[in-house]
Write an enzyme that holds these catalytic residues in place. Structure first.
Site, mmCIF file in Angstrom:
data_model
loop_
_atom_site.group_PDB
_atom_site.id
_atom_site.type_symbol
_atom_site.label_atom_id
_atom_site.label_comp_id
_atom_site.label_asym_id
_atom_site.label_seq_id
_atom_site.Cartn_x
_atom_site.Cartn_y
_atom_site.Cartn_z
ATOM 1 N N GLY A 7 3.620 -0.350 -12.234
ATOM 2 C CA GLY A 7 3.611 0.829 -11.348
ATOM 3 C C GLY A 7 4.999 1.121 -10.812
ATOM 4 N N ARG A 32 1.953 4.974 -16.202
ATOM 5 C CA ARG A 32 1.368 5.892 -17.182
ATOM 6 C C ARG A 32 2.263 7.086 -17.452
ATOM 7 N NH1 ARG A 32 -3.851 6.730 -13.686
ATOM 8 N NH2 ARG A 32 -2.104 6.585 -12.232
ATOM 9 N N ASN A 85 2.166 -4.619 -8.755
ATOM 10 C CA ASN A 85 2.261 -3.559 -7.741
ATOM 11 C C ASN A 85 1.348 -2.377 -8.014
ATOM 12 O OD1 ASN A 85 3.825 -1.731 -5.732
ATOM 13 N ND2 ASN A 85 4.078 -0.696 -7.708
ATOM 14 N N SER A 138 -2.101 -5.714 0.953
ATOM 15 C CA SER A 138 -2.043 -4.662 1.984
ATOM 16 C C SER A 138 -2.591 -5.222 3.288
ATOM 17 C CB SER A 138 -2.915 -3.483 1.555
ATOM 18 O OG SER A 138 -3.068 -2.558 2.610
ATOM 19 N N TYR A 151 -11.474 0.507 -0.767
ATOM 20 C CA TYR A 151 -10.043 0.162 -0.879
ATOM 21 C C TYR A 151 -9.796 -1.190 -0.204
ATOM 22 C CZ TYR A 151 -4.984 0.176 -0.512
ATOM 23 O OH TYR A 151 -3.653 -0.200 -0.601
ATOM 24 N N PRO A 181 1.885 -4.880 2.809
ATOM 25 C CA PRO A 181 2.466 -3.889 3.716
ATOM 26 C C PRO A 181 1.426 -3.147 4.544
ATOM 27 C CG PRO A 181 3.061 -3.449 1.387
ATOM 28 C CD PRO A 181 1.904 -4.399 1.402
ATOM 29 N N VAL A 184 3.369 2.660 4.376
ATOM 30 C CA VAL A 184 4.630 2.923 3.671
ATOM 31 C C VAL A 184 4.545 4.342 3.129
ATOM 32 C CG1 VAL A 184 6.208 2.109 1.883
ATOM 33 C CG2 VAL A 184 4.497 0.523 2.826
HETATM 34 P P1 NDP Z 1 2.521 5.197 -5.359
HETATM 35 O O1 NDP Z 1 1.373 6.099 -5.611
HETATM 36 O O2 NDP Z 1 3.817 5.799 -4.979
HETATM 37 O O3 NDP Z 1 2.759 4.260 -6.655
HETATM 38 C C1 NDP Z 1 1.693 3.703 -7.363
HETATM 39 C C2 NDP Z 1 2.169 3.187 -8.708
HETATM 40 O O4 NDP Z 1 1.049 2.580 -9.375
HETATM 41 C C3 NDP Z 1 2.689 4.296 -9.609
HETATM 42 O O5 NDP Z 1 3.854 3.857 -10.252
HETATM 43 C C4 NDP Z 1 1.572 4.487 -10.625
HETATM 44 O O6 NDP Z 1 2.110 4.842 -11.880
HETATM 45 C C5 NDP Z 1 0.967 3.077 -10.691
HETATM 46 N N1 NDP Z 1 -0.410 3.138 -11.154
HETATM 47 C C6 NDP Z 1 -1.493 3.631 -10.491
HETATM 48 N N2 NDP Z 1 -2.570 3.594 -11.279
HETATM 49 C C7 NDP Z 1 -2.183 3.074 -12.478
HETATM 50 C C8 NDP Z 1 -2.830 2.810 -13.699
HETATM 51 N N3 NDP Z 1 -4.137 3.067 -13.878
HETATM 52 N N4 NDP Z 1 -2.126 2.291 -14.723
HETATM 53 C C9 NDP Z 1 -0.815 2.034 -14.555
HETATM 54 N N5 NDP Z 1 -0.129 2.248 -13.436
HETATM 55 C C10 NDP Z 1 -0.807 2.784 -12.403
HETATM 56 O O7 NDP Z 1 2.018 4.177 -4.249
HETATM 57 P P2 NDP Z 1 2.696 2.910 -3.539
HETATM 58 O O8 NDP Z 1 4.052 2.662 -4.052
HETATM 59 O O9 NDP Z 1 2.516 3.081 -2.096
HETATM 60 O O10 NDP Z 1 1.689 1.774 -4.007
HETATM 61 C C11 NDP Z 1 2.089 0.598 -4.670
HETATM 62 C C12 NDP Z 1 1.187 -0.551 -4.252
HETATM 63 O O11 NDP Z 1 1.355 -0.777 -2.848
HETATM 64 C C13 NDP Z 1 -0.312 -0.289 -4.442
HETATM 65 O O12 NDP Z 1 -0.906 -1.479 -4.935
HETATM 66 C C14 NDP Z 1 -0.812 0.014 -3.034
HETATM 67 O O13 NDP Z 1 -2.165 -0.308 -2.879
HETATM 68 C C15 NDP Z 1 0.095 -0.899 -2.235
HETATM 69 N N6 NDP Z 1 0.225 -0.556 -0.820
HETATM 70 C C16 NDP Z 1 0.697 0.660 -0.426
HETATM 71 C C17 NDP Z 1 0.833 0.946 0.919
HETATM 72 C C18 NDP Z 1 1.285 2.280 1.425
HETATM 73 O O14 NDP Z 1 1.075 2.571 2.636
HETATM 74 N N7 NDP Z 1 1.926 3.103 0.603
HETATM 75 C C19 NDP Z 1 0.518 -0.066 1.949
HETATM 76 C C20 NDP Z 1 0.008 -1.292 1.425
HETATM 77 C C21 NDP Z 1 -0.094 -1.535 0.092
HETATM 78 P P3 NDP Z 1 1.554 6.015 -12.857
HETATM 79 O O15 NDP Z 1 0.873 7.029 -11.984
HETATM 80 O O16 NDP Z 1 2.762 6.505 -13.561
HETATM 81 O O17 NDP Z 1 0.616 5.310 -13.763
HETATM 82 C C1 8X3 Z 2 -2.236 0.924 2.378
HETATM 83 C C2 8X3 Z 2 -2.262 0.803 3.861
HETATM 84 O O1 8X3 Z 2 -3.600 1.234 5.954
HETATM 85 O O2 8X3 Z 2 -3.495 3.012 4.298
HETATM 86 O O3 8X3 Z 2 -2.674 -0.228 1.756
HETATM 87 O O4 8X3 Z 2 -4.831 1.058 3.920
HETATM 88 S S1 8X3 Z 2 -3.610 1.551 4.520
#
Ligand code: NDP
Ligand code: 8X3
Length: 250
Positions: A7, A32, A85, A138, A151, A181, A184
């Site tokens: 990701g 993707r 990730n 998370s 989730y 986290p 974010v």
């Molecule tokens: P983004 O949506 O910015 O990034 C998500 C990434 O995951 C993208 O690169 C996407 O790539 C990839 N992804 C999603 N589904 C698929 C799939 N089916 N196959 C391959 N790749 C996939 O979100 P974040 O950077 O915020 O999220 C990253 C991680 O952090 C996640 O696991 C999320 O749960 C976790 N997280 C996020 C928080 C937040 O507040 N943002 C807080 C806590 C945890 P593409 O679409 O190109 O496939």
């Molecule tokens: C992402 C943080 O609080 O939106 O994992 O679930 S929260």
């Protein structure tokens, strides 16, 4: 070091790839969206003089995951760090009216996708007699909030798998860490609300969320502890967020 980040096309994954690139580490990046992967490869290879390998696949598809990893060159099979990730939230609503498609996307990506990658890459790490798996959990894996049901369940599963992997991989000199986290600002909320950018913006309105770079710095620090030190688990929050739901807004 050779670092595989799943990701890496946006948010935390992209920033994580970037901090390793800036520090001269070769990368394998997945996602993707092939165009984004190509752009990132071009930029990082020219800015940081490193080698970036692209794997474009859907992490929910076991065959695609196994194909991508088995076809890596011998050199690229020596993965030092796997950053699990790739993940998402889809929807935010009560269990009784949850959308089945949302549930399946989250379960298939956050749990099953993470498992497929961990199985494939941990076997390479066992052959190499070393490795480090960094799971992105998370705050939603530590507590449950209203309407977060599925989730939160997927991230609680990541929390459990993080502990289970550490036990199972202990004899193989493989470190296992969770970085969890709070809020974010990335594409996360846009994805959660099926592309509704106005709704997504409101999530971060009147507060200073974490940036993807904040998390990338933590991941980089975790990855660079001495060989005898493992960070098991980190919960990292914006200063204005005490729990999943206790937030101070201006
Ligand atoms: P983004 O949506 O910015 O990034 C998500 C990434 O995951 C993208 O690169 C996407 O790539 C990839 N992804 C999603 N589904 C698929 C799939 N089916 N196959 C391959 N790749 C996939 O979100 P974040 O950077 O915020 O999220 C990253 C991680 O952090 C996640 O696991 C999320 O749960 C976790 N997280 C996020 C928080 C937040 O507040 N943002 C807080 C806590 C945890 P593409 O679409 O190109 O496939
Ligand atoms: C992402 C943080 O609080 O939106 O994992 O679930 S929260």
């Amino acid at each position: 070091m050779l670092v595989l980040v799943t990701g890496a096309t946006s948010g935390i994954g992209k920033s994580t790839a970037e901090i390793f690139a800036k520090n001269s580490h070769d990368l394998i990046i997945t996602g993707r969206r092939e165009e984004r992967l190509q752009e990132i490869k071009k930029q990082f290879e020219s800015d940081h003089k490193i080698k970036v390998t692209i794997l474009c696949f859907d992490i929910r598809n076991l065959k695609e995951v196994e194909n991508a990893i088995s076809k890596l060159s011998a050199e690229n099979k020596k993965i030092d760090i796997l950053v699990n990730n790739a993940g998402l939230a889809a929807g935010l609503g009560p269990i009784q009216s949850g959308e089945i498609d949302h549930w399946e996307r989250m379960i298939d990506t956050n749990i099953k996708g993470l498992l497929y990658m961990s199985r494939a890459v941990s076997n390479l790490m066992i052959e190499n007699k070393k490795g480090h798996i960094i799971n992105i959990g998370s705050v939603a894996g530590k507590e449950v909030y209203a309407n977060g049901n599925v989730y939160c369940a997927t991230k609680h599963a990541v929390d459990a798998l993080n502990k289970g992997m550490r036990i199972d991989l202990l004899p193989h000199n493989i470190k296992v860490t969770a970085v969890n986290p709070g809020m974010v600002e990335t594409e996360f909320s846009i994805v959660r609300f099926d592309g509704d950018e106005d709704k997504a913006k409101k999530v971060y309105m009147g507060l200073q969320p974490l940036t993807p770079e904040d998390i990338a710095e933590t991941i980089f620090w975790v990855a660079n502890r001495p060989a005898h030190v493992n960070i098991n688990d980190i919960l990292i929050m914006p200063t204005v967020q005490a729990t999943a739901t206790n937030v101070i807004r201006k």
